[in-house]
Scaffold this motif. Structure first.
Motif, PDB file in Angstrom:
ATOM      1  N   ASN A 593       1.181  -1.152   0.140  1.00 34.68           N
ATOM      2  CA  ASN A 593       0.615   0.009   0.268  1.00 34.68           C
ATOM      3  C   ASN A 593       0.851   0.458   0.138  1.00 34.68           C
ATOM      4  OD1 ASN A 593      -1.163   2.489   1.882  1.00 34.68           O
ATOM      5  ND2 ASN A 593      -2.668   1.695   0.703  1.00 34.68           N
ATOM      6  N   LEU A 594       0.233   2.096  -0.938  1.00 31.59           N
ATOM      7  CA  LEU A 594       1.290   3.621  -0.565  1.00 31.59           C
ATOM      8  C   LEU A 594      -0.010   4.572  -0.962  1.00 31.59           C
ATOM      9  CD1 LEU A 594       3.597   3.411  -3.853  1.00 31.59           C
ATOM     10  CD2 LEU A 594       3.765   3.195  -1.508  1.00 31.59           C
ATOM     11  N   TYR A 595       0.109   5.143  -0.290  1.00 28.54           N
ATOM     12  CA  TYR A 595      -0.526   7.088   0.679  1.00 28.54           C
ATOM     13  C   TYR A 595       0.672   8.082   0.513  1.00 28.54           C
ATOM     14  CZ  TYR A 595      -3.717   9.903   3.801  1.00 28.54           C
ATOM     15  OH  TYR A 595      -4.064  10.523   3.421  1.00 28.54           O
ATOM     16  N   GLN A 596      -1.038   8.773  -0.063  1.00 25.46           N
ATOM     17  CA  GLN A 596       0.060  10.290  -0.033  1.00 25.46           C
ATOM     18  C   GLN A 596      -1.295  11.404   0.124  1.00 25.46           C
ATOM     19  OE1 GLN A 596       3.054  12.031  -2.278  1.00 25.46           O
ATOM     20  NE2 GLN A 596       0.915  13.603  -2.759  1.00 25.46           N
ATOM     21  N   ARG A 597      -1.205  12.206   1.284  1.00 25.86           N
ATOM     22  CA  ARG A 597      -1.591  13.061   1.600  1.00 25.86           C
ATOM     23  C   ARG A 597      -1.097  14.922   1.627  1.00 25.86           C
ATOM     24  NH1 ARG A 597      -3.961  16.118   6.937  1.00 25.86           N
ATOM     25  NH2 ARG A 597      -5.666  16.915   5.722  1.00 25.86           N
ATOM     26  N   THR A 598      -2.207  15.505   0.534  1.00 29.10           N
ATOM     27  CA  THR A 598      -1.424  16.659   0.160  1.00 29.10           C
ATOM     28  C   THR A 598      -2.456  17.751   0.408  1.00 29.10           C
ATOM     29  OG1 THR A 598      -0.738  15.324  -1.259  1.00 29.10           O
ATOM     30  CG2 THR A 598      -0.287  18.126  -1.407  1.00 29.10           C
ATOM     31  N   TYR A 599      -2.031  18.439   0.826  1.00 26.12           N
ATOM     32  CA  TYR A 599      -3.277  19.724   1.517  1.00 26.12           C
ATOM     33  C   TYR A 599      -2.545  21.168   1.073  1.00 26.12           C
ATOM     34  CZ  TYR A 599      -5.700  23.630   4.279  1.00 26.12           C
ATOM     35  OH  TYR A 599      -6.258  24.058   4.793  1.00 26.12           O
ATOM     36  N   ARG A 600      -3.024  21.635   0.299  1.00 32.74           N
ATOM     37  CA  ARG A 600      -2.752  22.722   0.106  1.00 32.74           C
ATOM     38  C   ARG A 600      -3.585  24.661   0.220  1.00 32.74           C
ATOM     39  NH1 ARG A 600       0.991  21.296  -0.361  1.00 32.74           N
ATOM     40  NH2 ARG A 600       2.546  20.377  -2.409  1.00 32.74           N
ATOM     41  N   SER A 601      -3.423  25.215   1.222  1.00 31.81           N
ATOM     42  CA  SER A 601      -4.021  26.143   1.376  1.00 31.81           C
ATOM     43  C   SER A 601      -3.332  27.660   0.910  1.00 31.81           C
ATOM     44  CB  SER A 601      -5.052  26.428   2.320  1.00 31.81           C
ATOM     45  OG  SER A 601      -4.092  27.774   3.616  1.00 31.81           O
ATOM     46  N   THR A 602      -4.368  28.743   0.207  1.00 33.85           N
ATOM     47  CA  THR A 602      -3.980  30.153  -0.023  1.00 33.85           C
ATOM     48  C   THR A 602      -5.061  30.732   0.669  1.00 33.85           C
ATOM     49  OG1 THR A 602      -3.285  29.352  -1.885  1.00 33.85           O
ATOM     50  CG2 THR A 602      -3.208  31.206  -1.560  1.00 33.85           C
ATOM     51  N   SER A 603      -4.625  31.817   1.656  1.00 34.41           N
ATOM     52  CA  SER A 603      -5.415  32.477   2.311  1.00 34.41           C
ATOM     53  C   SER A 603      -6.291  33.874   2.431  1.00 34.41           C
ATOM     54  CB  SER A 603      -6.308  32.471   3.433  1.00 34.41           C
ATOM     55  OG  SER A 603      -5.420  32.040   4.149  1.00 34.41           O
ATOM     56  N   ALA A 604      -6.479  35.136   1.773  1.00 35.69           N
ATOM     57  CA  ALA A 604      -6.347  36.175   2.368  1.00 35.69           C
ATOM     58  C   ALA A 604      -7.517  36.626   3.265  1.00 35.69           C
ATOM     59  CB  ALA A 604      -6.535  36.792   1.022  1.00 35.69           C
ATOM     60  N   ILE A 605      -6.813  37.500   4.251  1.00 33.81           N
ATOM     61  CA  ILE A 605      -7.670  38.488   5.864  1.00 33.81           C
ATOM     62  C   ILE A 605      -7.264  39.904   6.032  1.00 33.81           C
ATOM     63  CG2 ILE A 605      -7.940  38.123   7.531  1.00 33.81           C
ATOM     64  CD1 ILE A 605      -6.736  35.562   7.993  1.00 33.81           C
ATOM     65  N   ALA A 606      -8.801  40.153   4.994  1.00 33.65           N
ATOM     66  CA  ALA A 606      -8.451  42.092   5.141  1.00 33.65           C
ATOM     67  C   ALA A 606      -8.555  42.481   6.707  1.00 33.65           C
ATOM     68  CB  ALA A 606      -8.948  42.001   4.291  1.00 33.65           C
ATOM     69  N   PHE A 607      -8.597  43.153   7.207  1.00 33.26           N
ATOM     70  CA  PHE A 607      -9.198  43.838   8.475  1.00 33.26           C
ATOM     71  C   PHE A 607      -9.341  45.046   8.053  1.00 33.26           C
ATOM     72  CE2 PHE A 607      -5.528  40.808   9.354  1.00 33.26           C
ATOM     73  CZ  PHE A 607      -6.931  40.543  10.424  1.00 33.26           C
ATOM     74  N   GLY A 608     -10.805  45.309   7.529  1.00 37.50           N
ATOM     75  CA  GLY A 608     -11.570  47.093   7.128  1.00 37.50           C
ATOM     76  C   GLY A 608     -11.983  46.763   6.287  1.00 37.50           C
ATOM     77  N   LEU A 609     -12.816  47.128   5.863  1.00 34.38           N
ATOM     78  CA  LEU A 609     -14.386  47.405   4.210  1.00 34.38           C
ATOM     79  C   LEU A 609     -13.757  48.719   4.440  1.00 34.38           C
ATOM     80  CD1 LEU A 609     -14.896  44.363   5.235  1.00 34.38           C
ATOM     81  CD2 LEU A 609     -15.473  44.445   3.327  1.00 34.38           C
ATOM     82  N   ASN A 610     -14.187  49.187   3.072  1.00 33.69           N
ATOM     83  CA  ASN A 610     -14.273  51.207   3.009  1.00 33.69           C
ATOM     84  C   ASN A 610     -16.260  50.505   2.650  1.00 33.69           C
ATOM     85  OD1 ASN A 610     -12.069  49.370   1.044  1.00 33.69           O
ATOM     86  ND2 ASN A 610     -11.337  50.755   2.438  1.00 33.69           N
ATOM     87  N   SER A 618     -11.654  43.871  -2.914  1.00 26.73           N
ATOM     88  CA  SER A 618     -10.883  44.527  -3.647  1.00 26.73           C
ATOM     89  C   SER A 618     -11.308  45.595  -2.782  1.00 26.73           C
ATOM     90  CB  SER A 618     -11.662  44.489  -4.822  1.00 26.73           C
ATOM     91  OG  SER A 618     -13.112  44.998  -5.319  1.00 26.73           O
ATOM     92  N   ASN A 619     -12.521  45.638  -1.890  1.00 29.09           N
ATOM     93  CA  ASN A 619     -13.268  46.616  -1.184  1.00 29.09           C
ATOM     94  C   ASN A 619     -12.699  47.076   0.123  1.00 29.09           C
ATOM     95  OD1 ASN A 619     -14.769  48.700  -0.041  1.00 29.09           O
ATOM     96  ND2 ASN A 619     -16.841  46.949   0.603  1.00 29.09           N
ATOM     97  N   THR A 620     -10.758  46.260   0.308  1.00 27.58           N
ATOM     98  CA  THR A 620     -10.450  46.697   1.333  1.00 27.58           C
ATOM     99  C   THR A 620      -8.985  47.294   0.987  1.00 27.58           C
ATOM    100  OG1 THR A 620      -9.749  44.633   1.002  1.00 27.58           O
ATOM    101  CG2 THR A 620     -11.433  44.116   2.103  1.00 27.58           C
ATOM    102  N   SER A 621      -8.523  47.998   2.307  1.00 25.50           N
ATOM    103  CA  SER A 621      -7.383  48.219   1.935  1.00 25.50           C
ATOM    104  C   SER A 621      -6.085  47.605   3.015  1.00 25.50           C
ATOM    105  CB  SER A 621      -7.653  50.193   2.473  1.00 25.50           C
ATOM    106  OG  SER A 621      -8.227  49.995   4.256  1.00 25.50           O
ATOM    107  N   ASP A 622      -6.288  46.874   3.961  1.00 22.00           N
ATOM    108  CA  ASP A 622      -5.464  46.149   4.793  1.00 22.00           C
ATOM    109  C   ASP A 622      -5.094  44.607   4.754  1.00 22.00           C
ATOM    110  OD1 ASP A 622      -3.594  45.581   6.651  1.00 22.00           O
ATOM    111  OD2 ASP A 622      -4.300  46.055   7.805  1.00 22.00           O
ATOM    112  N   ALA A 623      -5.381  44.083   3.155  1.00 18.33           N
ATOM    113  CA  ALA A 623      -5.311  42.782   2.798  1.00 18.33           C
ATOM    114  C   ALA A 623      -3.684  42.227   3.676  1.00 18.33           C
ATOM    115  CB  ALA A 623      -5.854  42.173   1.406  1.00 18.33           C
ATOM    116  N   ARG A 624      -3.607  40.770   3.899  1.00 17.08           N
ATOM    117  CA  ARG A 624      -2.710  39.860   4.168  1.00 17.08           C
ATOM    118  C   ARG A 624      -2.911  38.839   3.113  1.00 17.08           C
ATOM    119  NH1 ARG A 624      -0.360  42.414   8.473  1.00 17.08           N
ATOM    120  NH2 ARG A 624      -0.746  44.774   8.060  1.00 17.08           N
ATOM    121  N   GLY A 625      -2.129  38.349   2.779  1.00 11.04           N
ATOM    122  CA  GLY A 625      -1.578  36.725   2.151  1.00 11.04           C
ATOM    123  C   GLY A 625      -1.124  35.923   2.998  1.00 11.04           C
ATOM    124  N   PHE A 626      -1.639  34.473   3.024  1.00 13.01           N
ATOM    125  CA  PHE A 626      -0.900  33.820   3.479  1.00 13.01           C
ATOM    126  C   PHE A 626      -1.291  31.951   3.501  1.00 13.01           C
ATOM    127  CE2 PHE A 626      -3.502  36.224   6.643  1.00 13.01           C
ATOM    128  CZ  PHE A 626      -2.365  36.454   7.992  1.00 13.01           C
TER     129      PHE A 626
END
Lengths: 1114, 444
Positions: A593-610, A618-626
């Motif tokens: 048996n061979l097993y592989q788990r791959t997980y990837r995530s990309t996210s952005a958090i913006a504090f403060g909307l206009n 696009s309606n934010t002025s302070d977004a961060r990427g993770f």
């Protein structure tokens, strides 16, 4: 190269097809009554060629040259092998089996075995039994059906996750939930597994499976059952076989199922409706200004009025008199004042509340309308859901396919809470040659959750809702024209629940593909090869949005993430099945048996909307990427050796050698064996064919299983800092345009070893009176050693945790399954099936210097793992007590404690076990002609839950219990206090500090008034101000989990219709619930599918309701 | 043929499985295993600023000094002197596992013989001294000499507060020497990502002198303090409000001042305290008009220290002047004390950007009219008004008993933090139980 390979394959196929063949036909009948049997599987032994009998029990099969045996098998019948010789017609009659014991069950790695041969306990649940519960989540559908399986749904929110555990817990901090396997392919059932006391109720990923697609489900419980699956099934396995096509002689079969469900909240915490917003303290303050007995000031949105300790409603009336503005009558009080016109427009159309006596004294005209209590639960609605399912299948003796589509749409009892699922499935099999069969399955699902904030969260639905005083109507509006929030604290404090459901949105969309391709090659009558490549990939897109002016994020917050998780699984094995002589046979399997788990995530958090109401990055002025990335692999070789003697003695040995990338290279390979045996003693000549004991079997098994470590735990890493102090959201880096790193708080460990589990099981299965009564008893004892835990260390070491192999625990218990047929006549049948189990898990060792492991909760209380205590014990503050356990009643006038009242102990103490003493499910099924009535009673005995909701509502004066405010009481206990040495002491004369003695004093006789001072202002009478222990409640239950009435039309009635079968049913769920718990439905968990069950803090409620449905076959 | 294919597949599988378990797979792709000094410092500074300027250090002790009123939830319990072991857990963990562990690595890296930078090491030592001072003033004896060693010592012993103070002085003395080094071979590189002083070694050395003055003055009740040395440190220290040692914050939601975040995210928990407000409004102190600082030292998002983008003060010129005035008063050099107090208060007004000629004149008259014996009370009370949301206000209260406070409940005001639950549970060999009414070593 590729072309050459294809050529070689074609050549191989042609050479096989060139063999000669003959056709055999026949009829299969039942030995019991001679009736013909449709649907019987007929296979040429040693090949992959097979067919099924038609509606008249007839079959026709092509038998290649060199093969001479047909195998006939059918559910409930004994499997029979017949030599063909040179006959062209082979008629067969099958003997009935004993209560399904000849039945084939699917065990680990998809190995099919006779149930009676197994040396360990497995339980099978039919697809109909699952889909008839009409649960969206297959985990919930198992509730009460299988002995030793505990299921706990997080809340009634649509799509909420469910926790499932088989035979208690085996790991302290790692996953304790079983492995899910679909058609031989292990799949991901991850959920929110952190101590997430806020946020939303996310789903566990098994929800992507449509229960309507399930043909059968097997629960593998013990180590011996799952040993071949290796580390991922250390906590048991749920083996799901989905529906597939069969030989219908080319005829197309269509099934259609449709149902509608309506549901409501089944249990809500009781709220008071007699007292207004405000406080007596404020009235007292005003009395100091010469306004005695006044209720002025009520109920403006001043800072004081977070609570409902105001005047009694029956002393208040509404006024619309424009002269009445509290500020005019009390100069120091201007906060929240507005003109009467504004007040009516913004806060209450009935006008402002005023004390009847105040109105007289001040000459204010009232409307005469008495104060009224609003019902904050008016927000909840009737949830309406629908489920539609269509399947089409067909097949002939060479090929078959199965195609289905399902749509499930669930509207919750909370507006805008919704969960929808669309599934499509295609399965196909075809026989390429007499020796080679290839098949595949692909299952697509699309799930969408619109989820509502819960829990310890100032934007949590129930938190804002239940703290609202009865005199404030949330439904009168949640948003002012300037987009600010309307709530009972003037927009501050907590969010208005209507604001929450409309302005705080959480949506996740998951697309998932589960599939496999497989090939089976039968080299000869005793040797076969099998290969299967499995794929499970889910792609999830999540958007979480807090509108500006939410109390959690006054500037607004937007988070968008994309995640994917792909599990690949490859299995290849060879099987040898050989009869050594008439009495003995061997079965050997070797696989890899061979097993592989791959997980990837990309996210952005913006504090403060206009812009308001435009949740877009696009309606934010302070977004961060993770981003987050994870990969792990395992590789294993395994062997399985089975020996059978005279259908009476069965012996099975397995071994698996596994390597995992998550362990340090020096320790990354490990071997674990298992052995199991069963002895069917009713096969002994002395016991054969007796009418009393129709069947009897002893079984015994022992297994070792190992579990690898969490990934990336072998060394130290640096992380982006996220400073926070527990009070605030804190900072996010890059800060002021500069990025940074800080050393992680967990010490990397290069000496990690796998976790080990020893699993022992013994059981007996007895069947009496020709199938009328069946009893299955199992005792199991599992010990876990080298359990990995993130051991908290003193922060002064520079770290907060050390990940080590340290813990030990054991789990033991009995499982009893009872099946009885009470009545069995031609028209009427009454079956009872019951299961009972009492798994008990206790921690026996933690790391040196570590007294506990935190599982979930708050600063206090916490669910912990502690040596000598059951796994999941609640720890919290209790009332201070003397040596005899009597509560101390404060007799010290000089300390800050309210005199004559109890007070909190300084340290957390055990408050009890969260796990139940035992769980049971009892199903009664009565069928009369086409009618069937089935009821499942689900019992959970014992188990505690912290009702944090109640503790908080005491503080706010919002709980029903606080209606007794102002009553006098003598607390049960003895006089005492804690002296300067930290010891229990008391005064010679209570409240007179002149003479102090060690130890407690006399029994308390001081009468005190229990009012807002106790609950809110000074005392420890609430969960916020005092200990947790008064809010720890018994959370067992007896409930009518489901009751279903169905009617199946008689097939003869349908003869002249296009329908093959028609069934109508109505199911009620949770219609009756008996529990001592005073909060929401005690089947709840703040932390979702996390290990730390037993915490209720403003959890969203559970539901009850009905499903009306229709199943049609064409 | 068939056999060949089978053999080939089996071999391929075997081969695949050897490569399959590759140790590189278990290296976390998201997190580095080593980072440069320029990436460590901003994390250290941001954390120092957030923790020292946050509720646990800036507010809790000053709820007890009655600068702030805790009126709701946990803050109201703290106001009533209910402060349990679980309360300082986050602070303790953040300071040790968050900041000081990084500082230790930071100093070690900067002192790497192959690539040393004494100036950079000096910055680390100043910050380490500040962290130690902050913790010991709240907790008394704390682990240090055995601390921050990870797996090698999971239960570090506690050092006496006296030896912690010795360590603070040693760190600051070393820092001053390190920061004075201009030898390019001892300073193989510099840092740029420094929120506080932009990598300016001279300013860091000044901050070290000011901290030297501060921590020496804490020992007035237990040691013979060399007041001349204190004055010399003040004079060598931060010399203008523009040189104040401060961690900046920003209006953007993820970079806001910690007290601002507390006020907005824990709305209603704390508010103005009548004791503090009263001292600025009281006739005997206001000299005809309200203290101009009453408009900025408020528990409100408009306050000087509590608005969105307010900085967090770690050491200030104004504080140094008050310390100098204290030193003169201790030396009985009352004329110098009066002059320095006037300068300190004028600087305080300048710092806050407020001022009222009438008030200042009246105050200066008050200074001149105050008897020598009462001068220290005036100095400390003025310092208390200036040092809003600063731990030093609590320290001064414990050292001098000013301002004179009436306990909210009972008959005593808390004088220290208890050791956190995490120490009780996980450093049980060394943990001792204390009451918040016990006194630390220098508080005699």
């Amino acid at each position: 190269m590729k072309r050459n390979f294809l050529l070689a394959i074609s050549f191989l196929l042609m050479s096989v097809l060139a063999f000669g063949q003959q056709t055999v036909t026949g009829v299969v009948t039942s030995a019991e009554d001679g009736s013909t049997l449709p649907g019987v599987s007929v296979v040429v032994k040693g090949t992959v060629m097979g067919t099924t009998t038609n509606i008249d029990g007839e079959y026709s099969i092509v038998v290649p040259d060199g093969y001479n045996t047909l195998i006939f098998s059918f559910v409930g019948m004994e499997t029979k092998e017949v030599e063909i010789g040179n006959k062209a017609v082979v008629n067969v009659s099958l003997e009935p089996g004993v209560l399904g014991l000849e039945e084939i069950v699917v065990t680990a790695i998809g190995i099919e075995r006779e149930k009676k041969a197994l040396g360990y306990s497995v339980e099978e649940v039919g697809g109909e039994d699952l889909s008839n519960t009409r649960q969206v989540n297959v985990v919930d559908a198992l509730q009460g059906k299988v002995a030793g399986v505990r299921i706990n749904r997080a809340s009634g929110d649509p799509g909420a996750s469910s926790f499932i555990e088989i035979r208690g817990s085996a790991s302290l901090t790692r996953n304790n939930q079983p492995l899910f396997v679909i058609d031989g392919v292990p799949i991901d059932n991850s959920g929110n597994t952190g101590n997430n006391v806020a946020g939303v109720a996310e789903s566990n990923r098994a929800i992507d499976i449509n229960p309507d697609d399930i043909e059968s489900l097997t629960v593998l419980k013990g180590g011996a059952a799952t040993a071949l699956y290796g580390i991922r099934a250390a906590n048991g396995a749920i083996i799901i076989t989905t529906k597939s096509g069969r030989n219908t002689g080319g005829k197309i079969e269509v099934n259609f199922r449709s149902s509608v469900r309506v549901e409501q909240a089944n249990k809500l915490p009781p709220l008071q409706n007699k007292f207004a917003q405000g406080t007596q303290a404020f009235a007292d303050l005003l009395a100091g200004f010469g306004l005695p007995g006044t209720s002025l000031g009520y109920p403006d949105q001043s800072w004081y009025n977070a609570v409902s300790w105001g005047p009694a409603l029956d002393t208040l009336v509404y006024t619309k008199d424009p002269n009445y503005i509290p500020a005019n009558f009390f100069p120091g009080y201007g906060n929240g004042s507005s003109t009467m016109e504004e007040y009516i427009a913004k806060w209450d159309p009935n006008g402002r509340l005023i004390g009847i006596k105040d109105a007289e004294r001040l000459g204010i005209t009232t409307t005469g309308m008495p104060a009224q209590a609003y019902d904050p639960f008016e927000l909840l609605q009737t949830g309406v859901s629908s489920n539609n399912y269509l399947s089409i299948s067909a097949g002939n003796e060479k090929s078959n396919f199965f195609l289905s589509y399902g749509n499930n749409d669930n509207q919750g009892i909370v507006p805008n809470a919704r969960f929808t699922r669309n599934t499509a499935k295609l399965a196909a099999n075809t026989v390429l040659t007499e020796k080679l069969r290839v098949g595949g399955m692909i299952n697509y699902s699309n799930t969408v959750g619109n989820r509502i904030q819960k829990g310890s969260n100032i934007s949590g639905l129930m938190l804002g809702l239940m703290r609202t005083p009865p005199t404030f109507d949330n439904s009168y509006g949640y948003q002012f024209p300037d987009n600010s929030q309307r709530s009972y604290r003037g927009g501050g404090g907590y969010d208005n629940p209507y604001w929450i459901v409309n302005n705080i949105r959480y949506k996740d969309v998951t697309n998932r593909l589960i599939g496999n391709i497989n090939a089976e090659y039968n080299a000869n009558e005793w040797l076969s090869f099998f290969y299967r490549m499995g794929y499970d990939g889910w792609f999830k897109d999540t958007k979480s949005f807090f509108e500006k002016n939410s109390n959690s994020f006054p500037d607004g917050r937007l988070e968008k993430s994309g995640e994917y998780n792909i599990d690949l699984n490859s299995d290849i094995f060879a099987t040898i099945n050989k009869d050594l002589n008439d009495d003995m046979s061997l079965r050997i399997r070797v696989g890899q048996n061979l097993y592989q788990r791959t997980y990837r995530s990309t996210s952005a958090i913006a504090f403060g909307l206009n812009q308001f109401n435009f949740p877009n990055m696009s309606n934010t002025s302070d977004a961060r990427g993770f981003e987050s990335n994870f990969r792990k692999r395992t590789s294993a070789w395994y062997g399985d050796f089975g020996f059978e003697y005279q259908n009476m003695l069965y012996l099975n040995l397995t071994g698996r050698y596994e390597k995992s990338t998550t362990l340090p290279e020096v320790n990354n390979g490990f071997f674990y064996p298992s052995a199991s045996a069963s002895f069917v003693f009713t096969e002994l000549p002395a016991l054969a064919n007796n009418d009393f004991l129709s069947f009897g079997k002893f079984r015994i098994s022992y297994a070792q299983i190992a579990n690898d470590a969490a990934a990336y735990a072998t060394q130290n890493y640096y992380f982006q800092p996220s400073p926070g102090d527990g009070w605030t959201d804190g900072l996010t880096y890059p800060l002021l345009g500069v990025n940074a790193y800080t050393l992680g708080n967990v010490i990397g460990n290069r000496t990690l070893r796998p976790e080990n589990q020893n699993s022992f099981e013994v059981g007996a299965n007895l069947i009496f009176l020709n199938n009328k009564l069946g009893v299955d008893v199992t005792y199991f004892y599992n010990t876990s050693t080298d359990l990995l835990l993130s051991v908290p260390v003193a922060a002064s070491s520079g770290f907060s945790a050390n990940y080590v192999n340290a813990g030990e625990m054991f789990t033991r218990g009995f499982e009893i399954i009872l099946n009885a047929t009470v009545i069995n006549t031609k028209d009427l049948r009454w079956d009872i099936s019951a299961n009972w189990s009492n798994p008990y898990s206790e921690v026996t060792k933690l790391a040196e210097g570590v007294e506990n492991v935190f599982l979930s909760g708050f600063t206090e209380p916490q669910v912990r793992a502690v040596v000598g205590f059951p796994y999941r014990t609640l720890f919290g503050l209790d009332w201070a007590r003397d040596d005899q356990g009597r509560i101390l009643i404060d007799d010290d006038p000089n300390n800050a404690i309210m005199d004559g009242f109890p007070f909190s102990s300084p340290e957390l103490t055990p408050l009890g076990n969260v796990n139940p003493d035992w769980i049971a499910g009892i199903t009664n099924t009565i069928t009369y002609k086409g009618f069937s009535l089935s009821a499942l009673i689900d019992i959970k005995k014992g188990g505690l839950m912290w009702n944090g909701t109640k503790g908080a509502l005491y503080f706010f004066g919002a709980h029903k219990d606080t209606e007794t405010r102002g009553e006098s009481k003598v607390w049960e206990g003895v006089y005492g206090h804690i002296d300067a040495d930290g010891d229990v002491a008391s005064y010679e004369t209570p409240f007179d500090p002149s003479v102090e003695n060690k130890g407690p004093g006399a029994v308390n006789t001081t009468e005190v008034v229990v009012d807002e001072n106790w609950y809110w202002w000074e005392g420890e009478g609430s969960g916020f101000t005092g200990p947790s222990s008064p809010y720890v409640e018994k959370a067992g239950w007896v409930r009518l989990r489901t009751i279903t009435l169905s009617y199946q039309f008689n097939p003869s009635f349908l003869d002249n219709s296009p329908f093959r079968s028609v069934e109508l049913y109505v199911t009620g769920f949770n219609l009756w619930l008996n529990t001592p718990y005073t909060g929401v439905d005690p089947e709840t968990s703040l932390v979702g599918s996390n290990n730390g069950l037993g915490i209720d803090y403003f959890n969203n409620p559970g539901t009850k309701g009905y499903t009306f449905g229709l199943n049609i076959g064409f | 043929m068939r056999n060949i294919i089978l053999t080939l597949s089996a071999t391929a599988l075997l081969f695949a499985s050897c490569q399959w378990i590759d140790p590189e797979i278990n290296v976390n792709p998201d997190n580095p295993t080593d980072v440069s000094l320029d990436l460590l410092l901003p994390g250290i500074e941001g954390q120092v600023g957030y923790y020292i300027g946050g509720f646990d250090v800036a507010a809790v002790p000053n709820i007890w000094t009655q600068q702030i009123l805790g009126q709701d939830r946990q803050a109201s319990a703290i106001n009533g002197y209910i402060y349990r072991e679980s309360d300082p857990n986050n602070l303790w963990g953040n300071m040790y596992a968050g900041v000081m562990m990084d500082l230790k690595n930071f100093i070690e890296k900067a002192e790497d013989p192959d690539a040393p930078s004494r100036n950079v090491a000096g910055v680390g030592k100043v910050l380490m001294a500040l962290c130690l001072g902050t913790l010991t003033d709240l907790f008394g004896d704390i682990p240090y000499s055995e601390a921050l060693q990870g797996q090698d010592n999971l239960q570090p012993a506690y050092d006496s507060q006296e030896s912690i103070y010795d360590e603070i002085f040693r760190l600051l003395t070393d820092a001053i020497a390190d920061l004075g080094s201009t030898d390019p071979f001892e300073n193989t590189y510099s840092i740029e990502n420094d929120y506080i002083y932009g990598g300016n070694a001279e300013l860091w050395a000044k901050a070290a002198h000011t901290l030297m003055a501060r921590y020496n003055m804490h020992l007035i009740n237990v040691k013979t303090v060399d007041y001349d040395a204190v004055i010399a440190h003040v004079d060598a220290g931060i010399a203008d409000i523009s040189e104040d040692m401060q961690q900046p914050f920003d209006a953007s939601p993820s970079a806001q001042n910690p007290m601002y975040q507390y006020l907005t995210q824990r709305s209603g928990y704390i508010t103005d305290n009548n004791t503090f407000v009263g001292m600025m409004m009281d006739d005997t102190l206001t000299y005809g008009v309200a203290d101009p600082r009453a408009s900025v030292n408020v528990v409100d998002v408009s306050g000087y220290w509590t608005s969105r983008a307010s900085p967090v003060a770690l050491a200030q010129y104004t504080e140094a002047l008050f310390i100098k005035a204290q030193a003169y008063a201790h030396k009985n050099a009352f004329a110098d004390a009066r002059t320095t107090l006037k300068l300190a208060v004028a600087t305080s007004m300048a710092k806050y950007g407020v001022g009222d000629a009438g008030w200042t004149a009246a105050f200066e008259t008050e200074v001149d009219n105050t008897a020598d014996a009462d001068l220290m009370k005036l100095i400390i009370e003025q310092k208390y008004l200036h040092m809003f949301c600063q731990l030093e206000a609590f320290t001064d209260y414990r050292l001098y008993g000013y301002p004179e406070l009436t306990p909210v409940v009972g008959n005593q005001i808390p004088r220290r933090y208890p050791y956190p639950t995490s120490e009780n549970l996980y450093n049980s060999d060394n943990y001792v139980s204390v009451s918040i009414f016990d006194r630390v070593w220098w508080d005699q």
